[in-house]
Design a protein around this motif. Structure first.
Motif, PDB file in Angstrom:
ATOM      1  N   GLY A 165     -47.164  46.954  48.128  1.00  0.00           N
ATOM      2  CA  GLY A 165     -46.161  45.998  48.584  1.00  0.00           C
ATOM      3  C   GLY A 165     -45.081  46.643  49.419  1.00  0.00           C
ATOM      4  N   ALA A 166     -44.622  47.811  48.993  1.00  0.00           N
ATOM      5  CA  ALA A 166     -43.569  48.513  49.748  1.00  0.00           C
ATOM      6  C   ALA A 166     -44.095  48.992  51.089  1.00  0.00           C
ATOM      7  N   THR A 167     -45.348  49.460  51.127  1.00  0.00           N
ATOM      8  CA  THR A 167     -45.928  49.931  52.387  1.00  0.00           C
ATOM      9  C   THR A 167     -46.137  48.784  53.357  1.00  0.00           C
ATOM     10  N   ALA A 168     -46.591  47.636  52.845  1.00  0.00           N
ATOM     11  CA  ALA A 168     -46.770  46.465  53.698  1.00  0.00           C
ATOM     12  C   ALA A 168     -45.460  46.054  54.344  1.00  0.00           C
ATOM     13  N   PHE A 169     -44.347  46.280  53.633  1.00  0.00           N
ATOM     14  CA  PHE A 169     -43.024  45.952  54.182  1.00  0.00           C
ATOM     15  C   PHE A 169     -42.543  47.034  55.153  1.00  0.00           C
ATOM     16  N   ALA A 170     -42.644  48.306  54.739  1.00  0.00           N
ATOM     17  CA  ALA A 170     -41.993  49.391  55.487  1.00  0.00           C
ATOM     18  C   ALA A 170     -42.788  49.850  56.706  1.00  0.00           C
ATOM     19  N   ALA A 171     -44.121  49.943  56.574  1.00  0.00           N
ATOM     20  CA  ALA A 171     -44.908  50.551  57.653  1.00  0.00           C
ATOM     21  C   ALA A 171     -44.763  49.817  58.990  1.00  0.00           C
ATOM     22  N   PRO A 172     -44.914  48.485  59.050  1.00  0.00           N
ATOM     23  CA  PRO A 172     -44.780  47.816  60.349  1.00  0.00           C
ATOM     24  C   PRO A 172     -43.404  48.020  60.977  1.00  0.00           C
TER      25      PRO A 172
END
Length: 330
Positions: A43-50
């Motif tokens: 969930g955090a990666t889906a938010f931060a990466a883009p």
């Protein structure tokens, strides 16, 4: 404007820190079991990466060890897609027997993750290990009498593998998962005392907390960080010493080895054994100690038997590691 809950902010911050060295457009894959740790990471990666100009995907591995595992893997992959991760793979593996049930599952899992990373051209694979996982790892290795490198635990970065949550306690990561509205799957193996890690998690660490007070997991993780610094320094010393020890002939020069501190000397001997074909996982402290006696207590003794059918011996002032001569026919 209200920000995210504190636990969610902490996990996102940890992910941003771990991904800071990647180039815009790089793909990162989250290894997600469906448990709270890896779901929070996804969930955090889906938010931060883009927001960092990165592409984010996920992969879940079906070990096939429990009824319904294929359906659960498909459900985890669907959750990854719902989070916006693309690709979102679920991969089935066959778990062997070598290394025990935990070791065999780990080998199968990392083989699958490596294949997925190559298939998609991922620059990084993110793993959901927390500070508590690090403490458990250190305690397990301590019980086996491991050296400094092993007790240094899991690194935050190793090749393409990154562990963004290694500095966060498990409870905080689980809170983040709940605050994101994600529903984790609880693996029954995590509570099965047939597995050493489960015994450490549910019995050994709580007993230490009760006997010594709170903060044991944090202290063990901090010990791992300190030992990693020491082990890195010794490895650098061994790198410099290896050229001299290997000069002027095959194997390692015994006189050059004798001038080194034992911590450096045994590193060189272990490296030489592995390079000669000894399986690293089977090469134990007792084998390296036998090689060390060829340097420090040489009395003309016979060879030292090593894993992988190799032998260590001393000849002409050199420590040599080779395969035994074949038995004569007839």
């Amino acid at each position: 404007m209200t920000g995210p809950p504190p636990a969610v902010a902490a996990v996102r911050r940890a992910v941003r820190h771990a991904l800071a060295g990647l180039a815009p457009g790089d793909l990162v894959l989250v290894a997600c079991s469906g448990g709270a740790d890896s779901l929070a990471l996804a969930g955090a990666t889906a938010f931060a990466a883009p927001r960092m100009g990165l592409r984010a995907g996920g992969v879940t591995v079906d070990h096939g060890l429990q009824p319904g595992s294929a359906e659960r893997a498909a459900a985890v992959a669907a959750t990854l897609r719902d989070l916006g991760l693309d690709p979102a793979d679920h991969v089935a593996v066959r778990v062997g027997a070598e290394g025990g049930p935990e070791g065999a599952a780990r080998t199968a899992r990392y083989t699958a993750l490596e294949a997925a990373a190559r298939r998609h051209g991922a620059a990084a694979v993110l793993l959901g290990h927390t500070r508590d996982d690090q403490a458990e790892t250190v305690l397990l290795r301590l019980a086996r009498g491991s050296g400094a490198r092993s007790l240094a635990g899991m690194p935050a970065a190793s090749g393409r593998y990154l562990r963004p949550l290694l500095g966060l306690p498990r409870a905080q990561v689980h809170t983040a998962c709940a605050d994101m509205g994600l529903t984790p799957w609880s693996d029954p193996h995590n509570a099965d005392f047939a597995y050493a890690r489960s015994r450490v998690r549910h019995a050994a660490l709580p007993a230490l907390e009760e006997a010594l007070g709170p903060g044991i997991a944090e202290s063990l993780a901090r010990t791992a960080d300190l030992l990693r610094d020491d082990a890195d320094a010794l490895e650098e010393w061994a790198d410099r010493a290896e050229a001299e020890a290997r000069a002027d002939g095959p194997g390692l020069d015994a006189a050059a080895l004798a001038r080194l501190p034992r911590a450096v000397r045994t590193r060189l001997l272990r490296r030489a054994a592995v390079a000669a074909g000894c399986p690293a996982g089977a090469l134990g402290a007792v084998h390296v100690a036998g090689l060390d006696r060829l340097v420090t207590a040489w009395r003309g003794q016979a060879h030292v038997d090593l894993p992988g059918g190799r032998r260590g011996r001393r000849a002409g002032g050199r420590v040599l590691i080779d395969a035994p001569a074949p038995e004569p026919e007839g």
